[in-house]
Write a protein that holds these residues in place. Structure first.
Motif, PDB file in Angstrom:
ATOM      1  N   GLN A 350       0.824  -1.210   0.000  1.00 50.29           N
ATOM      2  CA  GLN A 350       0.000   0.000   0.000  1.00 50.29           C
ATOM      3  C   GLN A 350       0.860   1.263   0.000  1.00 50.29           C
ATOM      4  O   GLN A 350       0.500   2.274  -0.615  1.00 50.29           O
ATOM      5  CB  GLN A 350      -0.921  -0.001   1.229  1.00 50.29           C
ATOM      6  N   SER A 354       0.623   4.164  -2.881  1.00 50.97           N
ATOM      7  CA  SER A 354       0.466   5.596  -2.585  1.00 50.97           C
ATOM      8  C   SER A 354       1.595   6.415  -3.206  1.00 50.97           C
ATOM      9  O   SER A 354       1.376   7.542  -3.667  1.00 50.97           O
ATOM     10  CB  SER A 354       0.414   5.808  -1.070  1.00 50.97           C
ATOM     11  N   ARG A 413      -2.229  14.359  -0.608  1.00 50.05           N
ATOM     12  CA  ARG A 413      -3.122  13.280  -0.160  1.00 50.05           C
ATOM     13  C   ARG A 413      -2.431  11.920  -0.262  1.00 50.05           C
ATOM     14  O   ARG A 413      -2.575  11.074   0.620  1.00 50.05           O
ATOM     15  CB  ARG A 413      -4.401  13.281  -0.991  1.00 50.05           C
ATOM     16  N   GLN A 417      -1.553   9.241   2.694  1.00 48.57           N
ATOM     17  CA  GLN A 417      -1.929   7.830   2.585  1.00 48.57           C
ATOM     18  C   GLN A 417      -0.732   6.932   2.879  1.00 48.57           C
ATOM     19  O   GLN A 417      -0.884   5.869   3.502  1.00 48.57           O
ATOM     20  CB  GLN A 417      -2.477   7.542   1.188  1.00 48.57           C
TER      21      GLN A 417
END
Length: 526
Positions: A350, A354, A413, A417
């Protein structure tokens, strides 16, 4: 080996308790056992089944389900191939087939049929298709179009009318224009993105990470499916044995009631002792009724997880034995879990996703360079020129200098994340350690309790035997017998729970570490 006899129930509301001597639950260590509890399957009630006087009820409508023939259970138990099957008749959901399966068969069925695992595999295929779509941006796009038309020109018609009027006043005859035309026009276009500000490579890298995340999710769901199938199988074993233990309590209470009545008839007992024995038998029957309900629920929970056919009821075929030993110390178990758990790697994936999202966002304000090529051909069938063609090559540069701050906002953003994924990694790591430690300590506790509870059952069996002898000889009381019966039932339950708890904690420890025994995911059925 001492035998504790099972129960037989004839309908959902009627219980028939069988005091058979041929089947039962074998408690190890009580009478020369080898350390196993075997819960036997139900048998048909005999013609001379005990009457309601001893707490047993009979019914002419038999509940037992037909056994499947000796064929591969996976082939017979698989559900309908139509996932949208919607039963509309009661006989389509009536459980008319009972099949005993082993733990290995239960795990195999779960890995083949479990809906969540199937969904995870479909999601993996979806992400792989998305990766192919992202890689398509590496190639140029080629398209063509063709137009065939026939036109009638109003302007040409007006011009010809004007010329015709002029011809009436002049001697010159100018050429009239054609009012209709038939055209065929074709184009072939080639477009290739030479530089996209890093968006193309970031999209491909993101798609690759999403595929990896889906693969890890398949592993997670498969491990969880194996864990839940094993856990529910152990729970079913426990429910089966609790039914048999409750049946043994009913048998003991029935024996005490018979002794109390015989002593009352001989003038050596009192009506009070008979009433106490009858009340104890009623309490034992109540516990048996609850155990039967728990057994039915455990069977249905296992069938739901394994997604077997609508008309199938499953029973446990394996004996209740210790599932194995755990050889790794606690510290090595924790480290091995950190290495093997897919959930930790998912958080790392993840973070990578990101990071690629950040590159994609910033690419929106970077220059883009495209190569364009065009080939055009045209034919006017009303003209003598015939087929004509031409081509063009071009390089195009586009640069979005200002987008209101949107690209930088999207990049921030993505940064947040990544921070969230890092925090989740730390939380998941701590959770994994907690799971390993809890399972490890519970495993040790249940391992030690197996020996002590086995010894207690032997003691309470002997205590019940002596209490009955004292009561039959007139030197003991009915209360002593009842208390001894309850102590024995509780001891049997604690011994059972120690073994089941040991197996469940071992299963939980294996799930907490995962990818055992070779640190590779076990084979998942396609």
């Amino acid at each position: 080996m001492k035998s504790i006899h099972p129960l037989k129930f004839c309908s959902s509301s009627t219980l028939l308790l069988l005091l058979s001597t041929s089947v039962g639950v074998f408690l190890p260590g009580f009478s020369g056992g080898q350390g196993a509890i075997a819960v036997a399957q139900s048998v048909s009630p005999p013609d001379n089944a005990p009457s309601a006087e001893t707490g047993n009820n009979a019914d002419d409508s038999g509940f037992p389900l037909p056994q499947l023939p000796d064929t591969a259970p996976n082939e017979r138990l698989n559900p309908s191939g139509n996932p949208l099957m919607f039963p509309t008749k009661p006989d389509e959901v009536d459980t008319t087939v009972r099949q005993a399966i082993t733990l290995d068969e239960a795990i195999d069925l779960a890995l083949r049929n479990n809906e969540q695992l199937q969904q995870a595999k479909l999601s993996l295929e979806q992400q792989e298709a998305g990766l192919m779509a992202a890689r398509a941006a590496l190639f140029p796009s080629l398209d063509t179009d063709f137009t065939f038309s026939r036109d009638s020109s109003a302007a040409a018609e007006a011009t010809n009318a004007l010329i015709a009027n002029q011809n009436q006043t002049t001697t010159v005859n100018p050429e009239l224009r054609s009012e209709t035309s038939t055209n065929a026009v074709g184009n072939i276009n080639l477009t290739y993105s030479i530089y996209a500000g890093g968006e193309r490579s970031a999209q491909i890298a993101k798609a690759e990470q999403l595929v990896q995340n889906s693969r890890l999710q398949v592993e997670v769901v498969a491990e969880q499916t194996r864990f839940e199938a094993t856990d529910r199988y152990y729970a079913l074993q426990g429910a089966d044995a609790q039914v048999a233990i409750a049946q043994a309590s009913v048998e003991d209470a029935s024996q005490s009631l018979r002794d109390a009545r015989l002593l009352e008839q001989a003038g050596l007992g009192t009506r009070f002792d008979v009433l106490r024995a009858e009340g104890d038998l009623a309490t034992a029957n109540e516990a048996l009724t609850r155990s039967i309900a728990d057994q039915r629920n455990a069977r249905r929970r296992l069938a739901q997880l394994l997604s077997v056919g609508q008309r199938v009821e499953l029973t446990a075929a394996d004996e209740i034995v210790e599932a194995g030993d755990w050889s790794l110390p606690l510290d090595e178990s924790i480290v091995q879990a950190y290495k093997n758990r897919a959930e930790l790697e998912q958080q790392l994936v993840q973070i990578e996703v990101s990071e690629q999202d950040r590159y994609i966002a910033l690419a929106a304000i970077k220059p883009r360079v495209d190569f364009l090529a065009n080939y055009t051909y045209q034919n006017n069938f009303d003209s003598s020129a015939g087929l004509v063609d031409g081509y063009a090559f071009a390089a195009r540069v586009r640069w979005n200098f200002f987008d209101g701050g949107r690209a930088f906002a999207e990049a921030r953003r993505a940064d947040r994340q990544m921070d969230i994924a890092k925090t989740a990694f730390s939380e998941q790591r701590n959770q994994i350690r907690l799971e390993v430690e809890e399972s490890y300590y519970t495993l040790i506790s249940n391992k030690e309790n197996i020996g002590s509870t086995r010894t207690n059952v032997i003691r309470f069996e002997e205590a019940l035997r002596l209490a009955r002898l004292r009561f039959q000889a007139g030197v003991g009381t009915q209360t002593d017998v009842i208390n001894a019966q309850r102590d024995l039932a509780n001891a049997r339950g604690r011994f059972l729970q120690a073994i089941i708890g040991y197996n469940q904690s071992l299963n939980q420890l294996q799930r907490s570490i995962s990818n055992l025994p070779n640190n590779h995911l076990f084979d998942i059925q396609p």
